[in-house]
Motif scaffolding. Structure first.
Motif, mmCIF file in Angstrom:
data_model
loop_
_atom_site.group_PDB
_atom_site.id
_atom_site.type_symbol
_atom_site.label_atom_id
_atom_site.label_comp_id
_atom_site.label_asym_id
_atom_site.label_seq_id
_atom_site.Cartn_x
_atom_site.Cartn_y
_atom_site.Cartn_z
ATOM 1 N N ALA A 151 36.844 41.763 47.243
ATOM 2 C CA ALA A 151 37.406 40.905 46.200
ATOM 3 C C ALA A 151 38.651 41.501 45.544
ATOM 4 O O ALA A 151 39.320 40.831 44.767
ATOM 5 N N VAL A 152 38.954 42.754 45.844
ATOM 6 C CA VAL A 152 40.077 43.441 45.173
ATOM 7 C C VAL A 152 41.379 43.047 45.879
ATOM 8 O O VAL A 152 41.556 43.347 47.057
ATOM 9 N N PRO A 153 42.291 42.369 45.172
ATOM 10 C CA PRO A 153 43.458 41.797 45.851
ATOM 11 C C PRO A 153 44.595 42.806 46.025
ATOM 12 O O PRO A 153 45.645 42.697 45.393
ATOM 13 N N ILE A 154 44.420 43.748 46.941
ATOM 14 C CA ILE A 154 45.385 44.841 47.100
ATOM 15 C C ILE A 154 46.730 44.340 47.636
ATOM 16 O O ILE A 154 47.790 44.709 47.124
ATOM 17 N N PHE A 155 46.706 43.498 48.661
ATOM 18 C CA PHE A 155 47.978 43.075 49.266
ATOM 19 C C PHE A 155 48.740 42.111 48.362
ATOM 20 O O PHE A 155 49.957 42.239 48.206
ATOM 21 N N VAL A 158 50.379 44.217 45.656
ATOM 22 C CA VAL A 158 51.560 44.989 46.050
ATOM 23 C C VAL A 158 52.721 44.068 46.439
ATOM 24 O O VAL A 158 53.850 44.265 45.986
ATOM 25 N N HIS A 159 52.443 43.056 47.265
ATOM 26 C CA HIS A 159 53.550 42.256 47.794
ATOM 27 C C HIS A 159 54.077 41.230 46.798
ATOM 28 O O HIS A 159 55.249 40.894 46.830
ATOM 29 N N GLU A 160 53.208 40.737 45.937
ATOM 30 C CA GLU A 160 53.664 39.683 45.030
ATOM 31 C C GLU A 160 53.651 40.115 43.567
ATOM 32 O O GLU A 160 54.678 40.105 42.908
ATOM 33 N N GLU B 160 48.253 34.516 40.258
ATOM 34 C CA GLU B 160 48.666 34.425 41.655
ATOM 35 C C GLU B 160 47.751 35.204 42.592
ATOM 36 O O GLU B 160 47.151 34.633 43.494
ATOM 37 N N ALA B 161 47.608 36.528 42.361
ATOM 38 C CA ALA B 161 46.852 37.339 43.316
ATOM 39 C C ALA B 161 45.388 36.893 43.399
ATOM 40 O O ALA B 161 44.764 36.981 44.443
ATOM 41 N N MET B 162 44.834 36.404 42.286
ATOM 42 C CA MET B 162 43.425 35.998 42.279
ATOM 43 C C MET B 162 43.274 34.493 42.165
ATOM 44 O O MET B 162 42.243 34.006 41.682
ATOM 45 N N ALA B 163 44.271 33.759 42.623
ATOM 46 C CA ALA B 163 44.222 32.294 42.558
ATOM 47 C C ALA B 163 42.918 31.793 43.164
ATOM 48 O O ALA B 163 42.470 32.296 44.189
ATOM 49 N N GLY B 164 42.326 30.798 42.533
ATOM 50 C CA GLY B 164 41.042 30.278 42.994
ATOM 51 C C GLY B 164 39.922 30.717 42.063
ATOM 52 O O GLY B 164 38.895 30.060 41.973
ATOM 53 N N ASN B 165 40.126 31.830 41.377
ATOM 54 C CA ASN B 165 39.121 32.321 40.440
ATOM 55 C C ASN B 165 39.295 31.702 39.057
ATOM 56 O O ASN B 165 40.424 31.476 38.610
ATOM 57 N N THR B 166 38.181 31.460 38.392
ATOM 58 C CA THR B 166 38.215 31.100 36.981
ATOM 59 C C THR B 166 37.837 32.338 36.184
ATOM 60 O O THR B 166 36.845 32.997 36.506
#
Lengths: 332, 332
Positions: A151-155, A158-160, B160-166
């Motif tokens: 669940a950890v949004p690493i990419f 970093v990229h966005e 953005e990175a966790m889009a979809g989550n509330t």
């Protein structure tokens, strides 16, 4: 409302997690002007295909009752090649020997104009640069947030989220099973074999735990990081790997007395790729316990940013897949 | 190559950090197909304007030598209204009483078709929903990553990175000065006044520390989180605030003996907004030391994601501003 059609290839825990997430987040997704429509699901038994949109709860129930989602004999290849849609979610199991069947699914999708979102590490650990290049050549998205860190949004981070920064190095704990075993061994002063057995009973470790405890899973993830963030065209075979099977409770106790914990640390950034047990100061941001994953990212502008969270679980993995799907939906 | 023209309004530590970052990252930015061209800089002494692009190193040197960047008498208002460009970077100092001059700068920009990127908390703590609405009505970006958490990209992560989550709730340490004071008091068993003096000598605390130690800065940041993430139309006055000035070394020692630390915690999510000293278990992800900032974000799909990093510093703040500028450049 923009309709985005997708297929789910592989309908185990992750594929079903994606279906459940799409169902539970329908209102949220529609509010963003997006309608996600699953037009095909494939598992090893065959396919369900419906260009008007599959009844996802029905598919999950049928899978549970019959062992397969299939309502027709078409293969995943047929679904990917011949059914019109925009995104495939490739969620078949990781195979580190030849990457199949995921590799062929991804190549087929990219060759037939479909964007790829995947949780499958195998093809990326073996053929990352080929897949990336093919996606770029065809003007398609190739996204893989859920392959590393759950669940950890690493990419995405970093990229966005941290765009503008150059990453100097990354260290992390990328395997929840090893972290659980080392945490429990240290806390309970128990030997490796006993804690492994406990982890197997809890479903945290597989019956054959080799892939996790020998550091292979961590190495695959590190390879994806190296390719994605450092643009190193490396494969799984370039990683120097040491697992956790030889660590004793005595070593952990000695570390603890000196205010350290032992963690299976993945490191990339100085031209080498290493997975090995390391001493980490107890108050260091990498010293997270239980099954948590963590990545500590050293950058030129932002300095060190550390992010932690759940590294596994079907809904947690689906969370990362959904963020990738929504990114494509917003930007295509 | 897409050219994006911007102005920098306010040329103190943050504004100069933005100029330095643009200079040092020119190659990186160009590689993404973007040419960032600073066509105007304003400070309280006047403006420098050049539609061909300002010599940023020259501007920094002149500011150092003469105390102002000004080469003409035009005001920030003139620059924002009358010079053609796409983005203003609003980096004037935070004023929590009426939000000026930042508020007027932002309103002027949004009224004249310019996207806004800001590090200035004042206008957002007072008029967030008005600013957001005006940006949306005019089809413009309004981005403020650097207002909360310095280099830690909390908003990009959530939106953005966790889009979809509330997001269900957020807890965090959002003021590095308070974190430094509490960390040093606990580690050295020193009284508040002594550590404050040390922090002032190190430049970590201001000569008048009220804004930090009374929790006002934390409250402003929490208001921005509440508006941005929970869509609560709240202002600074809606936060229940307790500062750290009454905490004694004895209280910290007692906490430590029970394996806790005391931290100034910001909390949002259950309908209330609170800034107050809280007991945090030493091994909890929120228990970061020194001047670090941290946010722990509880979501429905991903579970709890915790992110930490440097909460202040001109280059760190510029890092977040640059990520916002690049987001606009990529998506406009």
């Amino acid at each position: 409302m923009k309709t985005i059609r997708l297929s789910i290839i592989g309908f185990g825990a992750v594929g079903q997690g994606v279906a459940r997430s799409i169902l539970s987040k329908q209102g949220y997704i529609n509010k963003q002007g997006i309608n996600l429509c699953v037009v095909g699901i494939a598992d090893s038994g065959g396919c369900e295909i419906d260009d008007k949109g599959i009844d996802l709860m029905g598919a999950i129930t049928r899978k549970k009752q019959t062992g397969t989602v299939a309502t027709c004999a078409e293969s995943a290849f047929d679904l990917i090649s011949n059914v019109e849609h925009e995104i495939i979610v490739e969620a078949t199991p990781t195979n580190i020997k030849d990457g199949e069947p995921g590799l062929n699914n991804m190549l087929t999708a990219l060759n037939s104009g479909k964007n790829v979102v995947t949780s499958n590490k195998g093809p990326l650990a073996l053929r990352f640069s080929d897949l990336k290049e093919m996606a770029e050549d065809n003007g398609l998205f190739f996204r893989y947030e859920s392959t590393v860190g759950g669940a950890v949004p690493i990419f995405n981070l970093v990229h966005e989220a941290m765009a503008g920064n150059t990453v100097i190095g990354i260290e992390g704990i990328l395997n929840g099973t090893c972290n659980y075993i080392l945490t429990r061994m240290a806390e309970e002063r128990l030997p490796y074999e006993l804690v492994l057995k406990e982890a197997q009973e809890l479903g945290i470790a597989e019956t054959d735990p080799t892939y996790d405890v020998e550091g292979i899973d961590s190495a695959c993830k590190l390879v994806i990081i190296a390719n994605s963030i450092f643009q190193d065209a490396v494969t799984y075979r370039d990683v120097d790997i040491t697992g956790i099977t030889k660590i004793t409770p005595e070593a952990l106790e000695l570390a603890s007395k000196n205010n350290y914990v032992v963690k299976l640390i993945c490191e990339a950034g100085n031209g080498t790729l290493t997975v090995a047990p390391r001493l980490v100061p107890k108050r260091h941001p990498l010293a997270v316990g239980g099954t948590l994953n963590v990545a500590s990212i050293l950058t030129d502008l932002a300095g060190r940013i550390t992010i932690s969270g759940k590294g596994a679980g079907s809904i947690e993995t689906a969370s990362s897949i959904l963020s990738d799907v929504l990114h494509i939906a917003r930007n295509s």
